[in-house]
Enzyme design. Sequence first.
Site, PDB file in Angstrom:
ATOM      1  N   GLY A 111       3.543  -1.023  -6.713  1.00  0.00           N
ATOM      2  CA  GLY A 111       2.395  -0.566  -5.933  1.00  0.00           C
ATOM      3  C   GLY A 111       1.106  -1.130  -6.459  1.00  0.00           C
ATOM      4  O   GLY A 111       1.051  -1.701  -7.557  1.00  0.00           O
ATOM      5  N   GLY A 171      -0.897   5.565  -9.487  1.00  0.00           N
ATOM      6  CA  GLY A 171      -0.238   6.624 -10.247  1.00  0.00           C
ATOM      7  C   GLY A 171       1.201   6.351 -10.599  1.00  0.00           C
ATOM      8  O   GLY A 171       2.006   7.291 -10.692  1.00  0.00           O
ATOM      9  N   THR A 207       2.465   5.202 -13.499  1.00  0.00           N
ATOM     10  CA  THR A 207       2.744   5.745 -14.830  1.00  0.00           C
ATOM     11  C   THR A 207       2.824   7.267 -14.796  1.00  0.00           C
ATOM     12  O   THR A 207       3.668   7.882 -15.470  1.00  0.00           O
ATOM     13  CB  THR A 207       1.665   5.290 -15.811  1.00  0.00           C
ATOM     14  N   GLU A 221     -28.802  -6.672  10.101  1.00  0.00           N
ATOM     15  CA  GLU A 221     -27.910  -5.513  10.056  1.00  0.00           C
ATOM     16  C   GLU A 221     -27.798  -4.848  11.421  1.00  0.00           C
ATOM     17  O   GLU A 221     -26.740  -4.298  11.762  1.00  0.00           O
ATOM     18  CB  GLU A 221     -28.407  -4.505   9.010  1.00  0.00           C
TER      19      GLU A 221
END
Length: 557
Positions: free
Chosen positions: A129, A134, A136, A352
């Site tokens: 992943g 997460g 570990t 913008e």
Amino acid sequence: GTKFSTTGPALIPDEHIDLINANVPDTDYDSPQPNFFASILPLLLPALLIIGFFVWMQRRAQGQMGNIMSIGRSRARAYSSERPGTTFNDVAGYAGVKQEVREVVDFLRYPDKFAQIGARTPKGILLVGPPGTGKTLIARAVAGEAGVPFLSVTGSDFMEMFVGVGASRVRDLFDTARKMGRAIIFIDEIDSIGRKRGAGLGGGHDEREQTLNQMLSEMDGFEASEGIVMMAATNRPDILDPALLRPGRFDRQVVVPLPEYEDRVEILKVHVKSKRLGPDVDLNVIARGTPGMSGADLANLVNEAALFAVRAGEDQVRMVHFDMARDRVLMGQRRESLVLSEKEKVLTAYHEAGHAVCASVLPNADPVHKVTILPMGMALGVTQQLPAEDRHSYDQHYLEDRLVVAMGGRIAEELVFGVVSTGANNDLVTNTELARKMVREWGMSKRIGPMAWGSQGMVFLGEDLMQTRDYSDETARVIDEEVERILREQEERCRQLLTEYRNALDLVARSLLEHETVDGAEVKRLIELSRSGQVEGGAELPPASVTPRPSDPTTEA
């Protein structure tokens, strides 16, 4: 008749003694003897110093020798079953991933149940992943749920300057696990030692490959009934050696993806437990506005929001602090020291505004969340878009609208001022790369057809050292022509769109110059006002042009 005492030399001549005895009655002589230790101490001190020096040298040599002899020992950190620390309750979301690894927990808890029916649990589980998802934490949760010792080591711990150290540490790691009975061995970042053998610039006998060979041998050397399970994590599964992924080794890959909306809500609940939240904080709104963020990103977002609350002198973390933290993470830190000139400010506002109008009008574009002309990060202004829902695939219409939105700033400058600036540099780079992927990789060109050529291979894999390509020069010319065609078609489409919505462009730019930051709802309202031909207060909309375009045929072309 008076008694008295006096001192003299240690040895008195005999004639002096006779003279004293003749004239002084009752004479007593006393010659004190010197202390033995006091006399020998000056001789012993240098000898003691020399002996102490040799003892110190010997102990130091023994310590260095011990370090050399222990260099082949594993550096794995062991977490005993008495203090598991982490369980599945600590892992928010990821119900599918938990279900995948729950079989490992059941095997370590109830091995007889599997042995009776003849089932064999996977020897190795590879967690794959993106960074920060997460992996570990999930591995530690497996050890905590199973109640077995957990040996954690990183791939870099096997590498050392001495030859054979990596293989020796692998042997020691597995020996330690066997002594524990049932255990979990977790190797983080296994791609550092598990890369393809025989590839790259190194030979076949380098230290990394020998370490990998020893690991492959050890994984074949023990049976599943021993209760030892290998777990590893990586974000580069494509570069792992095929022998490492075959059945009997890491024969199960568990994908740990970026969290979905429901997962993000659960992750946010975990990270806000220790935070004092205001009554206006809605985690569902925060989760919906953070697509593509990993668990580590969400933890950082919550921490940034808490820091903003402390800077503002608040005693609670409010929703506005989460909005500021999200802007900080997605768009960068605001540069307070950068002051734009009036001309640059107007140019940035129209740039913008062009992005915002295109994104608000196009049906397949992501909705506008916020537009600002405040310098953030490396940009002078930012148009932030947030998708209404998580996307997993993109169709051609979405990608074309994305090209138009990115070109909106450059076309807006051209329509209003008659010239273009360097502010569209990043937009052009992004658009060119996206159009090239549409042609080369995704088959979105009729001239190229259903063919795909991926990006160039990495040099360290030894697959594309000379940067060769697998298509002809004629195909390369067609690819360049198709990329140019797509970009020019979307540029013309963007020009027509902004010409049609020119009044909306002026209104949004004027609002940016006045307020500096405008949200997506305000942009939509201004577009509706421009469509009706009225501005606030019922006055007629002023002429569209703020700065007249020069009638230069070259510019027009």
